[in-house]
Design a protein around this motif. Sequence first.
Motif, PDB file in Angstrom:
ATOM      1  N   VAL A 143      -5.305  34.694  16.791  1.00  0.00           N
ATOM      2  CA  VAL A 143      -5.420  34.644  15.417  1.00  0.00           C
ATOM      3  C   VAL A 143      -3.721  33.767  15.605  1.00  0.00           C
ATOM      4  O   VAL A 143      -3.182  32.727  15.239  1.00  0.00           O
TER       5      VAL A 143
ATOM      6  N   ALA B 197      -2.374  29.574  15.225  1.00  0.00           N
ATOM      7  CA  ALA B 197      -1.935  28.577  14.783  1.00  0.00           C
ATOM      8  C   ALA B 197      -0.932  27.945  15.591  1.00  0.00           C
ATOM      9  O   ALA B 197      -1.124  26.514  15.571  1.00  0.00           O
TER      10      ALA B 197
ATOM     11  N   ASN C  26      -0.842  23.625  14.772  1.00  0.00           N
ATOM     12  CA  ASN C  26       0.435  23.733  14.063  1.00  0.00           C
ATOM     13  C   ASN C  26       0.548  22.025  15.254  1.00  0.00           C
ATOM     14  O   ASN C  26       0.892  21.070  14.808  1.00  0.00           O
TER      15      ASN C  26
ATOM     16  N   ARG D 199      -1.915  19.128  14.878  1.00  0.00           N
ATOM     17  CA  ARG D 199      -1.782  18.549  13.751  1.00  0.00           C
ATOM     18  C   ARG D 199       0.064  17.392  13.643  1.00  0.00           C
ATOM     19  O   ARG D 199      -0.425  16.745  13.133  1.00  0.00           O
TER      20      ARG D 199
ATOM     21  N   ALA E 200     -11.308  27.543   6.611  1.00  0.00           N
ATOM     22  CA  ALA E 200     -10.213  28.193   6.966  1.00  0.00           C
ATOM     23  C   ALA E 200      -9.473  27.108   7.742  1.00  0.00           C
ATOM     24  O   ALA E 200      -8.282  26.201   7.131  1.00  0.00           O
TER      25      ALA E 200
ATOM     26  N   ARG F 189     -10.048  24.053   6.532  1.00  0.00           N
ATOM     27  CA  ARG F 189      -8.952  23.414   5.426  1.00  0.00           C
ATOM     28  C   ARG F 189      -7.925  23.180   5.032  1.00  0.00           C
ATOM     29  O   ARG F 189      -6.828  22.143   4.944  1.00  0.00           O
ATOM     30  N   TYR F 190      -7.592  24.053   6.563  1.00  0.00           N
ATOM     31  CA  TYR F 190      -5.629  23.752   7.271  1.00  0.00           C
ATOM     32  C   TYR F 190      -5.648  22.225   7.606  1.00  0.00           C
ATOM     33  O   TYR F 190      -4.932  21.552   7.900  1.00  0.00           O
TER      34      TYR F 190
ATOM     35  N   MET G  65      -0.504  37.556   9.528  1.00  0.00           N
ATOM     36  CA  MET G  65      -0.971  37.451   8.381  1.00  0.00           C
ATOM     37  C   MET G  65      -0.524  35.683   8.164  1.00  0.00           C
ATOM     38  O   MET G  65      -1.338  35.848   7.688  1.00  0.00           O
TER      39      MET G  65
ATOM     40  N   ALA H 250      -0.523  33.860  10.304  1.00  0.00           N
ATOM     41  CA  ALA H 250      -0.999  32.372  11.525  1.00  0.00           C
ATOM     42  C   ALA H 250      -2.387  32.604  10.590  1.00  0.00           C
ATOM     43  O   ALA H 250      -3.301  31.553  11.069  1.00  0.00           O
ATOM     44  N   THR H 251      -3.138  33.661   9.906  1.00  0.00           N
ATOM     45  CA  THR H 251      -4.351  33.156   9.337  1.00  0.00           C
ATOM     46  C   THR H 251      -4.379  32.228   7.954  1.00  0.00           C
ATOM     47  O   THR H 251      -4.121  32.348   7.435  1.00  0.00           O
ATOM     48  N   PRO H 252      -4.706  31.705   8.831  1.00  0.00           N
ATOM     49  CA  PRO H 252      -5.558  30.242   7.987  1.00  0.00           C
ATOM     50  C   PRO H 252      -6.528  31.019   6.367  1.00  0.00           C
ATOM     51  O   PRO H 252      -7.065  31.745   6.772  1.00  0.00           O
ATOM     52  N   SER H 253      -5.999  30.060   5.151  1.00  0.00           N
ATOM     53  CA  SER H 253      -6.762  31.064   4.419  1.00  0.00           C
ATOM     54  C   SER H 253      -7.777  30.634   3.452  1.00  0.00           C
ATOM     55  O   SER H 253      -7.517  28.756   3.869  1.00  0.00           O
TER      56      SER H 253
ATOM     57  N   ALA I 167      -2.280  26.638  -0.118  1.00  0.00           N
ATOM     58  CA  ALA I 167      -1.578  27.003   1.300  1.00  0.00           C
ATOM     59  C   ALA I 167      -1.850  25.780   2.726  1.00  0.00           C
ATOM     60  O   ALA I 167      -1.632  25.352   2.953  1.00  0.00           O
ATOM     61  N   ALA I 168      -2.677  24.451   1.505  1.00  0.00           N
ATOM     62  CA  ALA I 168      -3.487  23.178   2.350  1.00  0.00           C
ATOM     63  C   ALA I 168      -2.315  22.629   3.420  1.00  0.00           C
ATOM     64  O   ALA I 168      -2.650  22.240   4.421  1.00  0.00           O
ATOM     65  N   SER I 169      -1.651  22.246   1.899  1.00  0.00           N
ATOM     66  CA  SER I 169      -0.401  21.513   3.077  1.00  0.00           C
ATOM     67  C   SER I 169       0.871  22.458   3.173  1.00  0.00           C
ATOM     68  O   SER I 169       1.814  21.838   4.447  1.00  0.00           O
ATOM     69  N   GLU I 170       0.600  23.715   3.147  1.00  0.00           N
ATOM     70  CA  GLU I 170       1.986  24.519   4.017  1.00  0.00           C
ATOM     71  C   GLU I 170       1.578  24.260   5.941  1.00  0.00           C
ATOM     72  O   GLU I 170       0.134  24.284   6.301  1.00  0.00           O
ATOM     73  N   ARG I 171       2.480  24.683   6.631  1.00  0.00           N
ATOM     74  CA  ARG I 171       2.361  25.023   7.911  1.00  0.00           C
ATOM     75  C   ARG I 171       2.546  26.594   8.208  1.00  0.00           C
ATOM     76  O   ARG I 171       2.124  27.478   7.292  1.00  0.00           O
ATOM     77  N   LEU I 172       1.153  26.805   9.206  1.00  0.00           N
ATOM     78  CA  LEU I 172       0.704  27.815   9.235  1.00  0.00           C
ATOM     79  C   LEU I 172       1.983  28.484  10.154  1.00  0.00           C
ATOM     80  O   LEU I 172       2.834  28.015  11.046  1.00  0.00           O
ATOM     81  N   LYS I 173       2.042  29.900   9.859  1.00  0.00           N
ATOM     82  CA  LYS I 173       3.006  30.177  10.419  1.00  0.00           C
ATOM     83  C   LYS I 173       3.130  30.803  11.655  1.00  0.00           C
ATOM     84  O   LYS I 173       2.063  31.132  11.726  1.00  0.00           O
ATOM     85  N   GLN I 174       3.756  30.389  12.414  1.00  0.00           N
ATOM     86  CA  GLN I 174       3.320  30.847  14.196  1.00  0.00           C
ATOM     87  C   GLN I 174       4.232  31.793  15.280  1.00  0.00           C
ATOM     88  O   GLN I 174       5.293  31.859  14.553  1.00  0.00           O
TER      89      GLN I 174
END
Lengths: 322, 340, 308
Positions: A185, A189, A193, A196, A214, A217-218, B257, B259-262, B267-274
């Motif tokens: 995971v 990420a 990122n 993107r 998920a 969607r991202y 948590m 980093a886990t996409p949902s 949050a679709a336009s937010e960045r995933l935390k890495q």
Amino acid sequence: MTAGPRPALVRADHLGRVFDVSKPWLNRVLEGEDRKLLHAVTDVSFEIAPNEVYALVGESGSGKSTIGKMIVGLLQPTAGDIAIGESPRTGRSTRLQMIFQSPFASMNPRWRVRDIIAETIADPSIDRGARAGELLEKVGLSAEDAEKFPHEFSGGQRQRIAVARALAADPDFIVCDEPTSALDVSVQAQVLNLMRDLQEELALSYLFISHDLAVVRYMADRIGVLYLGRLVEDAPRDALFAEPLHPYTRMLLEAAPRLDAFGREAPPPQGEIPDPIDPPSGCAFHPRCPLANRRCKTEAPRTLALENRCVACHAVEEGRSA
Amino acid sequence: MTQSPVLSVTDLVVEIPTRRGVLRPVDSVSFDIAAGEVLGVVGESGAGKSMTGSAVIGLIDPPGRIASGEVRLNGARIDNLRPSEMRRIRGKRIGMVFQDPMASLNPLLTVGDQLEETIQVHLGLRRAEARKRAIAALEEVGIPAADRRIDSYPHEFSGGMRQRVVIALALAAEPEMVIADEPTTALDVSVQAQIVALLRRLCRERGAAVMLITHDMGVIAETADRVAVMYAGRVVEIGPVREVVGAPSHPYSVGLMGATPSTSGDAASERLKQIPGAMPRLLSIPSGCAFHPRCPRAFDTCDREAPPLLRSGSSLAACWLCSPDHQHLVQSATLPEAIE
Amino acid sequence: MASFNQRLQTALDSDLAFAFKRSPVAMTATTIFALLAIAAVLAPLIAPYNPFDPATLNLMNGFTPPMEANEFTGQTFTLGTDDQGRDVLSTIMYGLRISLFVGVAAVLFAAVLGVTLGLLAGYFGGWVDTVVMRIADVQITFPSILIAMLIFGVAKGLTPVEARDEMAIWVLILSIGLSEWVYYARTVRGATMVEKSKEYVAAARLANRSPLAIMFGHVLPNVMGPVLVLGTIGLALAIIAEATLSYLGVGAPPTQPSLGTLIRVGQDYLFNGEWWILFFPAVTLLALALSVNLLGDWLRDALNPRLR
């Protein structure tokens, strides 16, 4: 953004692919069996606009990887056409690249990273070593890594190298086939990122193939949902998640595990994916569909074009889906 | 918890001697599981979660071995039993479900043969009764037409149905606990949800303790009662699922948590935390807290001393930030928003 | 040079080197093989006599037992002499040269042929695969020694009498090589089919590399592991095959005797009490074949990740 009035960069038109999975001729004659044909992809049409990320999502046997391979030319379609830009494509084009699922099998273990990246550089006038170093830095590794072998990197780093390799061809369009499904995971990420950021910076288009809603969607602007080789729904991302029309899309969304659904007791979806060699009659989803009626069992639904989206479902067409 | 736990693991250490040094894939791991409870063990590859499961059921491949610590099943030690005694416990008192159903099924015997054998051996029933029990067990895990399918071979079932058979087999001897190691990883999303629901329902009905090992935060969030997060062989956080998944304390859990996409929320336009970097290799585990090189909030103590599990809300976290001596550091910044 | 040292360091540090250092069998086999190979290569320099130089031969020296002085000339030979007074130790060293040369050349020939055909069959599949593998299937049903004798006989008939002795060695190499290529082809074909389906081959195709470039640049280096094992075991087989053919009188000519030829000559005197003429070449052949074979077995196990 979605495919507006701009011309599509990639267009798949009634794409189909049949695999012959029969036993050898002699065995068939001796055992009195017929030819077995696997319809991996049937009548799939979609368009990808410049600078758009189009995602294909589906479970095993949905044909999503087959479509990706046909788009880049690793497999020939048995029906339909693929058009890149304005002209129908002949042969392979270096403007298309691909990022593969396995960070291990996608690189020759006996080649140095420099050579792996340089192999895709199409322009002979470029200094390959320098370009490889430059690309490695672009994907967050260092130029010195070019001298190493793939086994010296972790899975996530290898997927970065795979991105660098794809970029080496200076592509307009990259097919990403489950690029992060083999990653953990936190590393996923990082790679998502990066992909993107590069898409925005270099104005790339992606065909993003995944089983994970998920992740899709991202990443995606527009999403196509596949079931047993057919496109059952095709919609902009927000519309799809806000208002899924096809019962299968709804089932997928319902079944996707959620981080905030502690102790969820919702009834799980029914049934399993049928054997693609012997798919159900009519709409292939009817044995699992809560809305199925007699028409669904006999007649395959046609694709219904709504405003900005498509769906192939009798229930939606008849207004039974509510 | 008032009742005594079904499984109790204390300071478990697993070591593998190699020519480059002794590896410690599991290092001072402790946890309890009560009857009817699901403990989720999460972590990324290399965290030691599967090795912990193998250690509990005595299935560590040599030269690996349990170097110290205790594993107790309903109070009795099982980590020092002879292989023959351990074999009697596996299947009878501890059921097992693995990622690949074919690993638990004999391809040359029918599903019925295998179920009946387990029931006959462990419950001491006669053949006819065992068969009745076997059919009931298959019905219970949702296999349609169980009385006919019982005479089929494993390869005649689909992947999801096979995993159901394995669950029936794991529960056939009415074990006190079940270890499920990535039971849904090989399955499609729509089938995965069915298997998770089935496993949870059956264990709850029978009051079996469940150790659910997975890398999938979503599965953990929906299934587990309590969660243990593992990193580099250690448990870094353990507590109720709502707390660990919903409001984690350890910076690694926070990163995981984030980093886990949902599929939900906006949050679709937010960045995933890495989280920068990757899980350390077992040969080069950093000193002190193994997470400190990747931790956005590491300070001078972290690379010197490994933190013990410290209380944080109703969970325990192995992080110096949870120590009363370092509360001033916590105040200076609330939970890290962007770890990059 | 730094990079060479670095590479050497990596090689010495590798798992293979580690396994080697821990295997007494592999160490012993290598030592024996190395000694025999050095004796063969350096024979003209270190052999006490040149057994094929008529000027140095003295028929009076015939049948001298090992370590005993000849009753007529008073000369002593470590391993004795044969019927014509040639030093057995020297003939063995020269014979080793022939045996090893034929063995190595036959293995190389078989490997090049088999690997190429296996690559083509595995990569292209379809009718190329069918043709190559059916030929292989048919050939493998005949014992390889029979095929070698057949080829040898045909080739002998085609060469002029005066060139026969000279051609014999090359015909030997050709016939042993042709009877062994099937094993390489089968192994490489299977490995190629596995590698071909991996994604790095797809990536190379996307980079517009030609099939030949992919086959030799990408696939070949990744299928060489099993070929190396086969080659080592094949060397032992080739040496035995050469000795068998020479023993049967269809191999190396008496003017260029290999170990097999020496054994054939020696057996005539075995029951006269002159045992050493047969015994020492036979022991050398055994040591050579056994050391190579053990090395091959060890290599196969060491390279097989499942057995680690």
